[in-house]
Design an enzyme around this catalytic site. Structure first.
Site, PDB file in Angstrom:
ATOM      1  N   ASP A 136       3.202  27.219 -57.188  1.00 54.11           N
ATOM      2  CA  ASP A 136       1.768  27.454 -57.094  1.00 54.11           C
ATOM      3  C   ASP A 136       1.537  28.082 -55.714  1.00 54.11           C
ATOM      4  O   ASP A 136       1.727  27.424 -54.684  1.00 54.11           O
ATOM      5  CB  ASP A 136       1.022  26.115 -57.228  1.00 54.11           C
ATOM      6  CG  ASP A 136      -0.484  26.285 -57.109  1.00 54.11           C
ATOM      7  OD1 ASP A 136      -0.959  27.417 -56.852  1.00 54.11           O
ATOM      8  OD2 ASP A 136      -1.196  25.276 -57.270  1.00 54.11           O
ATOM      9  N   LYS A 195      -8.430  32.257 -51.683  1.00 52.66           N
ATOM     10  CA  LYS A 195      -8.472  31.909 -50.254  1.00 52.66           C
ATOM     11  C   LYS A 195      -8.124  33.101 -49.370  1.00 52.66           C
ATOM     12  O   LYS A 195      -8.856  33.431 -48.445  1.00 52.66           O
ATOM     13  CB  LYS A 195      -7.497  30.776 -49.934  1.00 52.66           C
ATOM     14  CG  LYS A 195      -7.332  29.748 -51.007  1.00 52.66           C
ATOM     15  CD  LYS A 195      -8.495  28.796 -51.072  1.00 52.66           C
ATOM     16  CE  LYS A 195      -8.363  27.927 -52.311  1.00 52.66           C
ATOM     17  NZ  LYS A 195      -8.918  26.623 -52.173  1.00 52.66           N
ATOM     18  N   TRP A 208      -2.555  18.725 -55.389  1.00 57.05           N
ATOM     19  CA  TRP A 208      -3.918  19.192 -55.664  1.00 57.05           C
ATOM     20  C   TRP A 208      -4.390  18.501 -56.944  1.00 57.05           C
ATOM     21  O   TRP A 208      -3.680  18.529 -57.958  1.00 57.05           O
ATOM     22  CB  TRP A 208      -3.889  20.714 -55.833  1.00 57.05           C
ATOM     23  CG  TRP A 208      -5.202  21.325 -56.215  1.00 57.05           C
ATOM     24  CD1 TRP A 208      -6.412  21.125 -55.626  1.00 57.05           C
ATOM     25  CD2 TRP A 208      -5.425  22.270 -57.281  1.00 57.05           C
ATOM     26  NE1 TRP A 208      -7.368  21.881 -56.250  1.00 57.05           N
ATOM     27  CE2 TRP A 208      -6.795  22.579 -57.271  1.00 57.05           C
ATOM     28  CE3 TRP A 208      -4.608  22.878 -58.236  1.00 57.05           C
ATOM     29  CZ2 TRP A 208      -7.366  23.478 -58.169  1.00 57.05           C
ATOM     30  CZ3 TRP A 208      -5.168  23.758 -59.134  1.00 57.05           C
ATOM     31  CH2 TRP A 208      -6.533  24.056 -59.095  1.00 57.05           C
TER      32      TRP A 208
HETATM   33  N1  KET Z   1      -3.593  25.656 -56.350  1.00 61.34           N
HETATM   34  C1  KET Z   1      -3.891  24.929 -55.263  1.00 61.34           C
HETATM   35  C2  KET Z   1      -2.807  24.198 -54.567  1.00 61.34           C
HETATM   36  C3  KET Z   1      -5.222  24.868 -54.832  1.00 61.34           C
HETATM   37  O1  KET Z   1      -5.479  24.146 -53.767  1.00 61.34           O
HETATM   38  C4  KET Z   1      -6.232  25.567 -55.521  1.00 61.34           C
HETATM   39  C5  KET Z   1      -7.627  25.458 -55.104  1.00 61.34           C
HETATM   40  C6  KET Z   1      -5.829  26.350 -56.627  1.00 61.34           C
HETATM   41  C7  KET Z   1      -4.501  26.369 -56.998  1.00 61.34           C
HETATM   42  C8  KET Z   1      -6.764  27.146 -57.464  1.00 61.34           C
HETATM   43  O2  KET Z   1      -7.685  27.914 -56.871  1.00 61.34           O
HETATM   44  P1  KET Z   1      -8.367  29.106 -57.706  1.00 61.34           P
HETATM   45  O3  KET Z   1      -9.713  29.245 -57.085  1.00 61.34           O
HETATM   46  O4  KET Z   1      -8.416  28.711 -59.139  1.00 61.34           O
HETATM   47  O5  KET Z   1      -7.523  30.284 -57.479  1.00 61.34           O
HETATM   48  N2  KET Z   1      -8.034  24.526 -54.345  1.00 61.34           N
HETATM   49  C9  KET Z   1      -9.365  24.337 -53.773  1.00 61.34           C
HETATM   50  C10 KET Z   1     -10.505  24.553 -54.682  1.00 61.34           C
HETATM   51  C11 KET Z   1     -10.474  23.778 -55.957  1.00 61.34           C
HETATM   52  O6  KET Z   1     -10.198  22.585 -55.963  1.00 61.34           O
HETATM   53  O7  KET Z   1     -10.727  24.423 -57.000  1.00 61.34           O
HETATM   54  C12 KET Z   1      -9.386  22.978 -53.093  1.00 61.34           C
HETATM   55  O8  KET Z   1      -8.405  22.224 -53.163  1.00 61.34           O
HETATM   56  O9  KET Z   1     -10.387  22.660 -52.427  1.00 61.34           O
END
Ligand code: KET
Length: 457
Positions: A266, A302, A185
């Site tokens: 993660d 998510k 990511w």
């Molecule tokens: N870890 C991974 C692997 C991840 O894909 C995301 C979010 C997060 C943590 C953090 O999400 P949060 O909303 O802070 O709980 N991924 C999606 C959104 C982004 O990039 O912020 C994405 O990959 O589209």
């Protein structure tokens, strides 16, 4: 630039009172080029300030758009009706509308009825949330919980929790490296860079097999100096959608244990890989069951669709309750000057959903429904591409990948073609979010992918 204008201004107008006329009220203003000079006289001294039209922020360059969230900005600016946003990993309905889970609405109604207040939370967050989130991750009867070996602090969703974990590493493991998967990511690198934690990559994805480079992964983890932090995606690896098998997870745990490394999970997609919350936590539970000390960042963006509520947690599973208590005190100490204490709304939603058996069951059903819709779209996309593409290319990797995404293998030029010609918005690493795709749009997407793959180099 700003300072040179300033010096010109001060040379032209002497701060000496005789060269400047000051009006009766002992205040005045004069124009000099583009600058305004303000004078004031108090107790016989003249002070002069120069308001310069050139910004002090002149030296700050324009930042590039974010590789993921910037895609949504570009999507919003596109006026073409056929446009499709497969950039950010955010669940949409078959009508491609954002989805608020029914259990979330029910939990919010409960909160409204109770008239919950808006007092500050403690630095570590809502106690009921912290309990619920650790239990959801490890299982309520996990010995680590019973023995009070888990330090849980509510974080600002997955990102904020990872950042807090990174701050802990920076402060108490100076010089330690974090190994991250290649690819990963995009924000992982930013998080560790900003926390000043050095990182390196371990091999993960093999483009030849469109699968896991398991041997490369093991070799790289083995080669890292003892005590390295190893960042692992708990399930539904982003962006590849490729997870180790249960046997491979055991071997990864073997090597990490042998080398005295510290696993840092993660967990952003619990429930989105298999549709089952428990099944998707098996990787983390396996490490904890071995008695290993583990860091885990969790996100509810998510699986509960709480993207904007910024709710998640940082957990440190330690080998003793004493060290867990100390670690928690330090996590709080790190959090306090960063954001003081976390927001309450999302924490209450999670605590209510996980802590109310009827709501918890309903959540599991909704989770399965969301994961199921993505699986259907995945199948339909594969069917559409493989029936339209007569080249003989094997597209079956689409079906092998799991979670919200498909890692198409399209390169940057091909991804650009998807956007510029077909109005399909996606990240430049070739990742598409199937959570933003509907059955109705699969044929169109198949045409776009086939065109981009075969006609753009
Ligand atoms: N870890 C991974 C692997 C991840 O894909 C995301 C979010 C997060 C943590 C953090 O999400 P949060 O909303 O802070 O709980 N991924 C999606 C959104 C982004 O990039 O912020 C994405 O990959 O589209």
């Amino acid at each position: 630039m700003a300072s040179s204008v300033l010096s010109v201004a001060t040379q032209c107008v002497s701060p000496n009172a005789s060269s400047v006329s000051i009006n009766e009220t002992h205040k005045g203003k004069a124009k000099l080029g583009g600058s305004t000079l303000r004078f004031s006289k108090s107790s016989g001294r003249i002070s002069m300030t120069v308001a310069v039209n050139v910004s002090r922020f002149e030296g700050i360059p324009m930042a590039p758009p974010d590789p993921i969230l910037g895609v949504s900005e570009a999507f919003r600016a596109d006026t073409n009706d056929v446009k499709l946003n497969l950039g950010v990993g955010a669940y949409r309905t078959e009508e491609l509308q954002p989805y608020v889970l029914n259990v979330v609405k029910k939990a919010e109604n409960l909160m409204l009825e109770r008239g919950d207040n808006k007092e500050y939370l403690p630095i570590e967050g809502l106690a009921a949330f912290n309990k619920a989130t650790a239990e959801l991750l490890l299982g309520a009867d996990n010995p680590a919980i019973k023995e009070q070996r888990v330090a849980t602090v509510q974080g600002l969703s997955g990102t904020g929790s990872l950042r807090l974990g990174a701050a802990l590493i920076e402060r108490y493991f100076p010089g330690s490296k974090v190994l991250i998967s290649a690819p990963t990511w995009g924000n992982h690198k930013n998080i560790f860079n900003d926390a000043r934690v050095p990182w390196a990559e371990y091999r993960y994805y093999d483009p030849r097999t469109v699968g896991l480079d398991f041997e490369g992964m093991i070799e790289d983890i083995k080669a890292a100096p003892e005590g390295t932090f190893v960042l692992l995606h708990g399930c539904a690896h982003n962006p590849t959608g490729i997870d180790p098998t249960p046997e491979q997870w055991e071997k990864i745990a073997d090597v990490i244990q042998q080398k005295n490394h510290i696993p840092f999970f993660d967990v952003a997609y619990q429930g989105f890989a298999s549709g089952s919350l428990d099944e998707d936590a098996t990787s983390v539970r396996l490490f904890v069951a071995r008695g290993m000390e583990v860091l885990v960042a969790q996100s509810y963006s998510k699986n509960l669709g709480l993207y904007a509520e910024r709710i998640g947690a940082m957990n440190v599973i330690s080998s003793s309750s004493e060290s867990a208590t100390r670690v928690k005190s330090q996590l709080k100490r790190l959090a306090r000057p960063m954001y003081s204490n976390p927001p309450v709304h999302g924490a209450r939603i999670v605590a209510n959903v996980v802590g109310t058996p009827i709501l918890f069951d309903e959540w599991k059903a909704e989770m399965e429904m969301m994961a199921g819709r993505i699986k259907n779209v995945r199948q339909k996309l594969y069917d559409s591409i493989s029936s339209k593409d007569k080249s003989g290319k094997d597209w079956s990797f689409i079906l092998k990948q799991i979670g919200m995404f498909s890692y198409t293998g399209l390169n940057k030029n091909q991804s650009d073609n998807m956007t510029n010609k077909w109005h399909v918005y996606m990240t430049k690493d070739g990742r598409i979010s199937l959570a933003g795709l509907s059955l109705a749009k699969c044929e169109y997407l198949a045409d776009a992918i086939i065109d981009s793959y075969h006609n753009v180099s």
